[in-house]
Design an enzyme around this catalytic site. Structure first.
Site, PDB file in Angstrom:
ATOM      1  N   ARG A  51     -40.763  -4.878 -15.727  1.00 28.07           N
ATOM      2  CA  ARG A  51     -41.331  -5.138 -14.410  1.00 28.07           C
ATOM      3  C   ARG A  51     -40.483  -6.115 -13.604  1.00 28.07           C
ATOM      4  O   ARG A  51     -40.105  -5.857 -12.467  1.00 28.07           O
ATOM      5  CB  ARG A  51     -42.718  -5.729 -14.629  1.00 28.07           C
ATOM      6  N   THR A  52     -40.193  -7.248 -14.219  1.00 25.20           N
ATOM      7  CA  THR A  52     -39.437  -8.280 -13.505  1.00 25.20           C
ATOM      8  C   THR A  52     -38.021  -7.792 -13.193  1.00 25.20           C
ATOM      9  O   THR A  52     -37.502  -8.000 -12.097  1.00 25.20           O
ATOM     10  CB  THR A  52     -39.383  -9.567 -14.351  1.00 25.20           C
ATOM     11  N   LYS A  80     -23.825 -10.009 -31.956  1.00 23.97           N
ATOM     12  CA  LYS A  80     -22.651 -10.317 -32.789  1.00 23.97           C
ATOM     13  C   LYS A  80     -22.540 -11.814 -33.031  1.00 23.97           C
ATOM     14  O   LYS A  80     -21.568 -12.281 -33.601  1.00 23.97           O
ATOM     15  CB  LYS A  80     -21.370  -9.831 -32.109  1.00 23.97           C
ATOM     16  N   ARG A 101     -33.422 -13.672 -18.020  1.00 24.95           N
ATOM     17  CA  ARG A 101     -34.625 -13.942 -18.816  1.00 24.95           C
ATOM     18  C   ARG A 101     -34.170 -14.151 -20.254  1.00 24.95           C
ATOM     19  O   ARG A 101     -33.279 -13.454 -20.744  1.00 24.95           O
ATOM     20  CB  ARG A 101     -35.609 -12.795 -18.749  1.00 24.95           C
ATOM     21  N   HIS A 129     -41.358 -19.501 -14.867  1.00 31.76           N
ATOM     22  CA  HIS A 129     -41.091 -18.191 -14.270  1.00 31.76           C
ATOM     23  C   HIS A 129     -41.289 -18.380 -12.752  1.00 31.76           C
ATOM     24  O   HIS A 129     -42.241 -17.883 -12.180  1.00 31.76           O
ATOM     25  CB  HIS A 129     -42.074 -17.176 -14.862  1.00 31.76           C
TER      26      HIS A 129
END
Lengths: 303, 154
Positions: A51-52, A80, A101, A129
């Site tokens: 969504r974001t 890695k 994020r 957020h």
């Protein structure tokens, strides 16, 4: 502008909020522009959030910017063993701005110290957020015509919900009255209540949303997650107390709007969706305008 | 006379150096570890479980020919904010220093939050001191609070 990056909602003061909200309304009026033409923006999702990410990418695409990045850590060098430090240093040399994020708290703050290009925090674990908060504020402003002196009810998981915490901190600047409705296990942490008391902001706590629905201007619903309860029986007993249904809206105020950061599970009954008071899907749409505003603000682009 | 003799037995005279006094007994070994006294080669005397009107039981450290930097003193302040430093030159106390916490600290204790970036990447933890007694630190990365009972010294 107080800082080049947007990491925490506390990076911004009232002037910044006002500027972003003004810009967002201009983008709502004219969302498709050439402002990011020739710019490259990276969206780094070390933790998936469809969504974001789509909201940011839509915001960038509408302004003719180009997007690079990844949606899932599985396809990156982090698997890695590359450090966040090295990932950010590398990506910063490929782009003009980074949206990120990350599952760890403080990751965006750390990235902003390393990166020569601005960072937008699109969520760092349970911490911050800030673009969600700004789109919530824009939704409140748009539906109420003002941010000042509103009666705001927050329902659900007030203990862990970062959107709730950030919204409280931001709206505190506009003399609100808060009503907090939650199961006892998920009450708002004391540190927030102390901050409210220090700033003389009126608030009260309730176990039953019916007590405050009819006097609210904004009802902000959040998800009550089963895994937050130590006792599953307790969850079963309380879960239905925090579900909003259409018949509960009968005596609510005309101007009242229901917000939800989404995804919704079952805390707002589907029958509410048709109500003119349901605003959560428009709220998600506002996210695109708010993010366009934030990106242009950080890049110093005037519209 | 008896009193002076008693004091003499506990605290022998220091010509030049630093006396750290008013350390709660239970914190003595933490202070030794923070100051990395094991790396100092001059004479050091420790005393612990000494009688103290103020603390009940205190510890004291006397270090010859050692004068601490501000940074080192700050490190002690996190564990023993009540400690006092006497700077001794030629058997005389030339300066008394009360340990006090600065408004922000870096690289002394870890962040209590296991999900904090500082516990996963090579980042020096940085805190804003929001309470001085008991000490309470706000992480500048994850914005969570670490209080005195949860300090893990680096």
């Amino acid at each position: 502008m107080t800082t080049k990056s947007l990491v925490s909602i506390s990076d911004y003061k009232v002037d910044d909020y006002n500027r972003i909200l003004q810009l967002a309304s201009e983008f709502e009026a004219n969302s498709y522009q050439n402002l990011l033409h020739g710019r490259v923006i990276a969206t780094l999702f070390f933790e998936p959030s469809t969504r974001t990410r789509l909201s940011f990418e839509s915001a960038i695409n509408r302004l003719r910017g180009r997007v690079i990045g990844f949606a899932d850590i599985g396809t990156t060098s982090s698997t890695k063993g590359e450090s966040l430090h090295d990932s950010i240093r590398m990506v910063a040399s490929y782009c003009d701005l980074i949206v990120m994020r990350h599952p760890l708290e403080g990751a965006a703050k750390y990235a902003s110290e390393i990166s020569p290009v601005p960072i937008i925090n699109a969520g760092d674990g349970a911490n911050q957020h800030p673009t969600q908060t700004l789109l919530d504020m824009y939704s409140i402003l748009k539906t109420q015509g003002t941010l000042h002196n509103l009666k705001i009810t927050l329902i659900g998981d007030l203990k862990y919900g970062r959107t709730v915490h950030s919204l409280i901190m931001a709206m505190m600047n506009y003399n609100p009255t808060f009503y907090f409705v939650s199961p006892p296990e998920l009450k708002l942490p004391n540190e927030y209540k102390q901050t409210l008391a220090k700033h003389n902001i009126a608030y009260s706590e309730h176990a039953d949303m019916q007590e405050v629905l009819d006097i609210s201007d904004i009802v902000y619903m959040t998800r009550v997650q089963k895994e937050r309860f130590s006792d599953p029986m307790e969850y079963e007993k309380t879960k239905n107390l925090y579900v909003l249904k259409n018949d509960m809206l009968t005596h609510t105020k005309e101007n009242m709007k229901i917000l939800h950061p989404l995804p919704r599970v079952n805390e707002i009954s589907m029958c509410v969706d048709a109500s003119p008071k349901a605003y959560y899907f428009e709220q998600a749409k506002n996210g695109v305008y708010a993010r366009q505003a934030i990106i242009c603000h950080l890049l110093g682009i005037n519209i | 006379m008896g009193d002076i003799q008693g004091r003499h037995l506990i605290v022998s005279a220091l010509k030049n150096g630093t006396v750290i006094d008013h350390i709660p007994s239970e914190s003595l070994f933490k202070v030794i570890s923070i100051l990395k006294l094991e790396t100092i080669h001059s004479q050091i005397t420790f005393g612990t479980n000494l009688e103290s009107k103020k603390l009940g039981s205190k510890a004291i450290i006397k270090i010859s020919d050692k004068f601490f930097e501000q940074d080192d003193i700050n490190k002690i302040a996190i564990i023993v904010p009540e400690a006092k430093l006497n700077i001794i030159k030629n058997y005389e106390v030339v300066e008394k220093m009360i340990v006090s916490l600065p408004d922000s600290i870096e690289g002394i204790t870890k962040c209590f939050n296991p999900q904090c970036i500082t516990n996963h990447e090579k980042v020096v933890p940085k805190f804003t001191v929001i309470e001085k007694s008991p000490v309470s630190l706000l992480c500048r990365y994850c914005e969570k609070i670490t209080d005195q009972e949860h300090f893990i010294l680096i």
